[in-house]
Scaffold this active site. Structure first.
Site, mmCIF file in Angstrom:
data_model
loop_
_atom_site.group_PDB
_atom_site.id
_atom_site.type_symbol
_atom_site.label_atom_id
_atom_site.label_comp_id
_atom_site.label_asym_id
_atom_site.label_seq_id
_atom_site.Cartn_x
_atom_site.Cartn_y
_atom_site.Cartn_z
ATOM 1 N N LYS A 1 -13.076 -9.296 4.699
ATOM 2 C CA LYS A 1 -12.279 -8.156 4.221
ATOM 3 C C LYS A 1 -13.136 -6.888 4.138
ATOM 4 C CE LYS A 1 -8.697 -6.422 1.894
ATOM 5 N NZ LYS A 1 -7.424 -6.190 2.552
ATOM 6 N N LYS B 1 -3.318 -9.776 -2.192
ATOM 7 C CA LYS B 1 -2.330 -9.534 -3.246
ATOM 8 C C LYS B 1 -1.025 -10.307 -3.025
ATOM 9 C CE LYS B 1 1.037 -6.289 -1.885
ATOM 10 N NZ LYS B 1 0.894 -6.504 -0.467
ATOM 11 N N GLY C 1 0.793 -1.228 0.000
ATOM 12 C CA GLY C 1 0.000 0.000 0.000
ATOM 13 C C GLY C 1 0.824 1.276 0.000
ATOM 14 N N ASN C 2 1.819 1.358 0.893
ATOM 15 C CA ASN C 2 2.505 2.644 1.013
ATOM 16 C C ASN C 2 3.586 2.858 -0.037
ATOM 17 O OD1 ASN C 2 4.308 0.849 2.196
ATOM 18 N ND2 ASN C 2 5.218 2.485 3.423
ATOM 19 N N LYS D 1 1.470 -12.402 4.133
ATOM 20 C CA LYS D 1 2.811 -12.250 3.544
ATOM 21 C C LYS D 1 3.661 -13.483 3.870
ATOM 22 C CE LYS D 1 2.523 -7.276 4.053
ATOM 23 N NZ LYS D 1 1.773 -7.097 2.807
HETATM 24 P P1 ADP Z 1 0.852 -3.859 2.736
HETATM 25 O O1 ADP Z 1 -0.320 -2.926 2.730
HETATM 26 O O2 ADP Z 1 2.155 -3.164 2.568
HETATM 27 O O3 ADP Z 1 0.713 -5.010 1.824
HETATM 28 P P2 ADP Z 1 0.022 -4.526 5.451
HETATM 29 O O4 ADP Z 1 -0.199 -3.153 5.955
HETATM 30 O O5 ADP Z 1 -1.157 -5.360 5.181
HETATM 31 O O6 ADP Z 1 0.967 -4.484 4.201
HETATM 32 O O7 ADP Z 1 0.971 -5.363 6.463
HETATM 33 C C1 ADP Z 1 2.187 -4.837 6.908
HETATM 34 C C2 ADP Z 1 2.058 -4.473 8.381
HETATM 35 O O8 ADP Z 1 1.995 -5.646 9.182
HETATM 36 C C3 ADP Z 1 3.213 -3.732 8.985
HETATM 37 O O9 ADP Z 1 3.118 -2.361 8.760
HETATM 38 C C4 ADP Z 1 3.101 -4.052 10.479
HETATM 39 O O10 ADP Z 1 2.468 -3.011 11.150
HETATM 40 C C5 ADP Z 1 2.197 -5.256 10.518
HETATM 41 N N1 ADP Z 1 2.713 -6.422 11.257
HETATM 42 C C6 ADP Z 1 1.894 -7.276 11.909
HETATM 43 N N2 ADP Z 1 2.587 -8.252 12.485
HETATM 44 C C7 ADP Z 1 3.897 -8.056 12.188
HETATM 45 C C8 ADP Z 1 5.098 -8.753 12.504
HETATM 46 N N3 ADP Z 1 5.084 -9.875 13.217
HETATM 47 N N4 ADP Z 1 6.264 -8.251 12.047
HETATM 48 C C9 ADP Z 1 6.276 -7.125 11.301
HETATM 49 N N5 ADP Z 1 5.171 -6.421 10.975
HETATM 50 C C10 ADP Z 1 3.977 -6.870 11.405
HETATM 51 MG MG MG Z 2 -1.065 -1.640 4.460
#
Ligand code: ADP
Ligand code: MG
Length: 325
Positions: free
Chosen positions: A131, A216, A13-14, A278
């Site tokens: 979701k 994704k 996202g970011n 992930k």
């Molecule tokens: P994106 O939108 O980039 O695909 P998300 O926002 O869905 O990713 O997921 C990433 C987020 O997951 C990180 O910003 C963090 O806050 C969170 N997170 C949750 N658990 C963990 C973990 N065990 N280690 C690192 N980050 C984590």
């Molecule tokens: Mg995000």
């Protein structure tokens, strides 16, 4: 430097819209520009790059536009909005990545494939939508929305506490995979599976879009596997994965074997909807024949590929020596 490896880069996202900005189009373009400069550096090092990306904020905004304009034009369903964001973000990445490559003296075509991803109609996810998407709604709007077939969930307090939730089914097949392969073989940098791909089902010989959202990262893992990529690089807003994330016991991890990753996932270190998918994507990719996966930030992407940053998930079946003490 030259490497022959294919890396599927999943932009979070970011990497597309910085949450610390006002979310304007100008900011959107600036963020994409910054991300493309990083991706271009990876391409300059000889990697064959394929790009996937999220679409959360973009599809959220489009859904608000559908809702607000429904008296003027017929609202578009979620699958079409998903396809629109693939075009929107694909277009910006095509433009900005081409510019970034040109600055490095690289002339490569960059092309987006509007991607459909098949899901199973009887995926259990359809029975329990999780979701949240689109606008927030007030209590009085509920009956009409539920009549429309929306599943609503109370996600907040205040005047508009309700939000629509949709299913997040498993990606089964990338419909356009052969075209993606042909474009890669022709030397193009392909952007595919944006937003997890448009979820479609096959019924009586026909394809139909469904109101769902494919994760994704899971779609990226499937794409990487189907392409026979060596590396899956998941870029998000943390440099590394942690155990006990956000607590005083937090420890960041440099390297995780697939079995360790699965164990920690089961123990609840990686929540659904953020780090969970992930890790799951990394596990599936490596088990499906991939060399390794990295989870890191856009800033550390280059270093991660050198093994100098990020969290690496790899096969490593050997039990760790410390496990015996
Ligand atoms: P994106 O939108 O980039 O695909 P998300 O926002 O869905 O990713 O997921 C990433 C987020 O997951 C990180 O910003 C963090 O806050 C969170 N997170 C949750 N658990 C963990 C973990 N065990 N280690 C690192 N980050 C984590
Ligand atoms: Mg995000």
């Amino acid at each position: 430097m030259s490497t022959n490896k294919t890396v599927v880069i999943a932009l979070g996202g970011n990497a597309l819209l910085d949450p610390n900005t006002n979310g304007s189009v100008a900011e959107q373009i600036r963020t994409v520009e910054r991300s493309c400069a990083r991706v271009a550096q990876i391409i300059a090092r000889g990697y064959h790059v394929v790009i996937t990306h999220g679409n959360g904020p973009q599809v959220g905004n489009l859904l608000i536009q559908q809702e607000e304009a429904k008296k003027l034009v017929p609202p578009l369903p979620l699958d079409i909005c998903g396809a629109m964001t693939q075009g929107q973000l694909g277009y910006l990445i095509q433009q900005k990545l081409r510019e970034a490559l040109a600055r490095l003296g690289i002339a490569k075509p960059v092309v987006t494939v509007v991607t459909q991803v098949r899901v199973d109609r009887d995926d259990p996810a359809f029975g329990e939508p999780t979701k949240p998407i689109g606008p927030f709604y007030a209590e009085r709007e509920r009956p009409l929305l539920e009549q429309k077939g929306y599943v609503l969930k109370r996600v907040g307090k205040g005047a508009k506490p309700w939000r629509r939730v949709v299913a997040s089914p498993q990606p089964k097949e990338i419909v356009e995979i052969e075209s993606i392969k042909a474009l890669i073989a022709a030397g193009a940098i392909v952007i595919a599976c944006g937003g997890g791909g448009v979820p479609v089902v096959r019924e009586d010989g026909r394809w139909r879009g469904v109101e769902a959202v494919i994760d994704k990262d899971l779609a990226s893992a499937l794409l990487a596997e189907e392409l026979g990529a060596e590396i899956l690089l998941i870029l998000t807003d943390v440099d590394r994965v942690a155990l006990f994330f956000g607590t005083p016991q937090q420890v960041f991890l440099d390297r995780l074997s697939v079995s360790e990753a699965r164990k920690y996932l089961l123990e609840g270190h990686f929540p659904p909807g953020s780090m969970g998918p992930k890790i799951e994507a990394a596990i599936r990719f490596v088990e499906g024949g991939g060399e390794r996966a990295y989870i890191t930030s856009l800033e550390k992407a280059g270093e991660a590929l050198e093994g100098l940053a990020g969290t690496e998930i790899c096969r490593g079946e050997d039990p760790s020596p410390t496990a015996q003490t």
